[in-house]
Design an enzyme around this catalytic site. Sequence first.
Site, PDB file in Angstrom:
ATOM      1  N   ASP A 118      51.915  34.749  55.437  1.00  0.00           N
ATOM      2  CA  ASP A 118      50.993  34.702  56.186  1.00  0.00           C
ATOM      3  C   ASP A 118      51.064  32.828  56.828  1.00  0.00           C
ATOM      4  O   ASP A 118      52.435  32.848  55.727  1.00  0.00           O
ATOM      5  CB  ASP A 118      49.778  34.567  55.042  1.00  0.00           C
ATOM      6  CG  ASP A 118      48.589  33.145  56.297  1.00  0.00           C
ATOM      7  OD1 ASP A 118      48.554  33.464  57.391  1.00  0.00           O
ATOM      8  OD2 ASP A 118      47.018  32.807  55.631  1.00  0.00           O
ATOM      9  N   ARG A 154      40.111  43.792  63.888  1.00  0.00           N
ATOM     10  CA  ARG A 154      38.789  42.840  63.675  1.00  0.00           C
ATOM     11  C   ARG A 154      37.709  43.027  64.498  1.00  0.00           C
ATOM     12  O   ARG A 154      36.837  42.983  63.932  1.00  0.00           O
ATOM     13  CB  ARG A 154      39.549  41.677  64.299  1.00  0.00           C
ATOM     14  CG  ARG A 154      40.807  40.803  63.223  1.00  0.00           C
ATOM     15  CD  ARG A 154      40.654  40.842  61.534  1.00  0.00           C
ATOM     16  NE  ARG A 154      38.821  40.033  61.651  1.00  0.00           N
ATOM     17  CZ  ARG A 154      39.631  38.378  61.909  1.00  0.00           C
ATOM     18  NH1 ARG A 154      40.740  37.534  62.332  1.00  0.00           N
ATOM     19  NH2 ARG A 154      38.242  37.707  62.216  1.00  0.00           N
ATOM     20  N   HIS A 156      39.970  34.362  52.848  1.00  0.00           N
ATOM     21  CA  HIS A 156      39.451  35.061  54.469  1.00  0.00           C
ATOM     22  C   HIS A 156      38.725  36.699  54.511  1.00  0.00           C
ATOM     23  O   HIS A 156      39.620  37.544  54.740  1.00  0.00           O
ATOM     24  CB  HIS A 156      40.285  34.565  55.003  1.00  0.00           C
ATOM     25  CG  HIS A 156      40.321  34.987  57.258  1.00  0.00           C
ATOM     26  ND1 HIS A 156      39.362  35.277  57.480  1.00  0.00           N
ATOM     27  CD2 HIS A 156      41.712  34.475  57.288  1.00  0.00           C
ATOM     28  CE1 HIS A 156      39.487  35.289  58.946  1.00  0.00           C
ATOM     29  NE2 HIS A 156      40.861  35.065  59.461  1.00  0.00           N
ATOM     30  N   CYS A 178      48.029  38.247  59.119  1.00  0.00           N
ATOM     31  CA  CYS A 178      46.593  38.317  59.605  1.00  0.00           C
ATOM     32  C   CYS A 178      47.474  37.481  61.419  1.00  0.00           C
ATOM     33  O   CYS A 178      45.705  37.372  61.921  1.00  0.00           O
ATOM     34  CB  CYS A 178      45.371  37.239  59.133  1.00  0.00           C
ATOM     35  SG  CYS A 178      46.266  35.709  58.614  1.00  0.00           S
TER      36      CYS A 178
HETATM   37  N1  NVA Z   1      45.885  30.915  56.067  1.00  0.00           N
HETATM   38  C1  NVA Z   1      45.745  31.287  57.393  1.00  0.00           C
HETATM   39  C2  NVA Z   1      45.349  32.032  57.914  1.00  0.00           C
HETATM   40  C3  NVA Z   1      44.546  31.765  59.707  1.00  0.00           C
HETATM   41  C4  NVA Z   1      43.950  32.625  59.972  1.00  0.00           C
HETATM   42  C5  NVA Z   1      44.842  29.521  57.614  1.00  0.00           C
HETATM   43  O1  NVA Z   1      43.961  29.147  56.772  1.00  0.00           O
HETATM   44  O2  NVA Z   1      45.074  28.352  58.526  1.00  0.00           O
HETATM   45  N1   CP Z   2      43.786  35.858  61.507  1.00  0.00           N
HETATM   46  C1   CP Z   2      42.499  35.671  62.479  1.00  0.00           C
HETATM   47  O1   CP Z   2      41.613  34.576  61.831  1.00  0.00           O
HETATM   48  O2   CP Z   2      43.074  34.261  63.589  1.00  0.00           O
HETATM   49  P1   CP Z   2      42.284  33.798  64.541  1.00  0.00           P
HETATM   50  O3   CP Z   2      42.723  32.106  63.698  1.00  0.00           O
HETATM   51  O4   CP Z   2      43.086  33.355  65.918  1.00  0.00           O
HETATM   52  O5   CP Z   2      40.649  33.876  64.714  1.00  0.00           O
END
Ligand code: NVA
Ligand code: CP
Length: 307
Positions: free
Chosen positions: A226, A294, A138, A266
């Site tokens: 996270d 962001r 990410h 995040c």
């Molecule tokens: N690790 C999380 C991040 C969300 C922004 C996911 O992949 O769902």
């Molecule tokens: N942190 C993040 O990427 O959030 P969303 O899944 O809401 O885009």
Amino acid sequence: MPDNTTNQKPRHFLSLLDLTPEELQGLLKRATELKQMLRSGEPHASLKGRTMAMVFEKSSTRTRISFEAGMAQLGGHAIFLSPRDTQLGRGEPIEDSARVMSSMVDCVMVRTYHQKDLELFTEHSQVPIINALTDLLHPCQLLADMQTYVENRGDISGKTVTWIGDGNNMCHSYINAARQFDFKLNIACPKGYEPLKQILNPAADRCQIIHDPMAAAQDADLVVTDVWASMGQEDEQAKREQAFANYQVNDEIMAQADQDALFMHCLPAHRGEEVAASVIDHPDSVVWEEAENRIHSQKALLELLLL
Ligand code: NVA
Ligand code: CP
């Protein structure tokens, strides 16, 4: 529009490793500059007439809004594409979709499951591709996180960051960030939830796995966590809640960190699971700035890739 008159290959952002440390530093500076310009009402329509397609195969709040609003603020336009509405969602090959989309827009942002699918899309694209989250990485989130740290505490190089939780896409991007921004990373995760060796090994000189979260948080300048179950892992929620029970970022963990330590997440967050409400809602938590950044950091990214 893609420029078909030159043979120059487009720049992509599939990982933090696609930019040099110098480019990343420049991007953060520009992000803060763009933030100030927006706040003071100074026009900055550097991408007037440009268009970006946004392919979302997973849910999003921050990523969608920040890219869509960011593109508008730069004078451009963004098109939201969900699998429910596109032929990609009905099985049109990734290669064909990439060729068609990239013949019509200047940039494509993709949020999907497999990094391999993103790479396949990129191979067949004439325009820059941005990784807006995969199961592996990410990187856009790390731009905002680094901007937020620098704006609050200055240079992150030489600092200690502690990751507490799953060895997931965010953890992998923190490992890449440790290489690119030159910080030390302690990773506290339960056994069996470590980050992938292919990401960790090249960063072994600055990243270590310390399974005990209290020990990992010692003297940290930044503590990050996270969700325990990422998108696509919903059916593992109960199993993960057990495995991660000792990995909540709470006041005891924060007490181990440096007294100036910041907390980041995040988002979306689950208070009472990976983070205690008292931590995420504490003044040392910069999660709202982190989310706002962001938009600023991605505007800087779009300029870097498109201008
Ligand atoms: N690790 C999380 C991040 C969300 C922004 C996911 O992949 O769902
Ligand atoms: N942190 C993040 O990427 O959030 P969303 O899944 O809401 O885009």
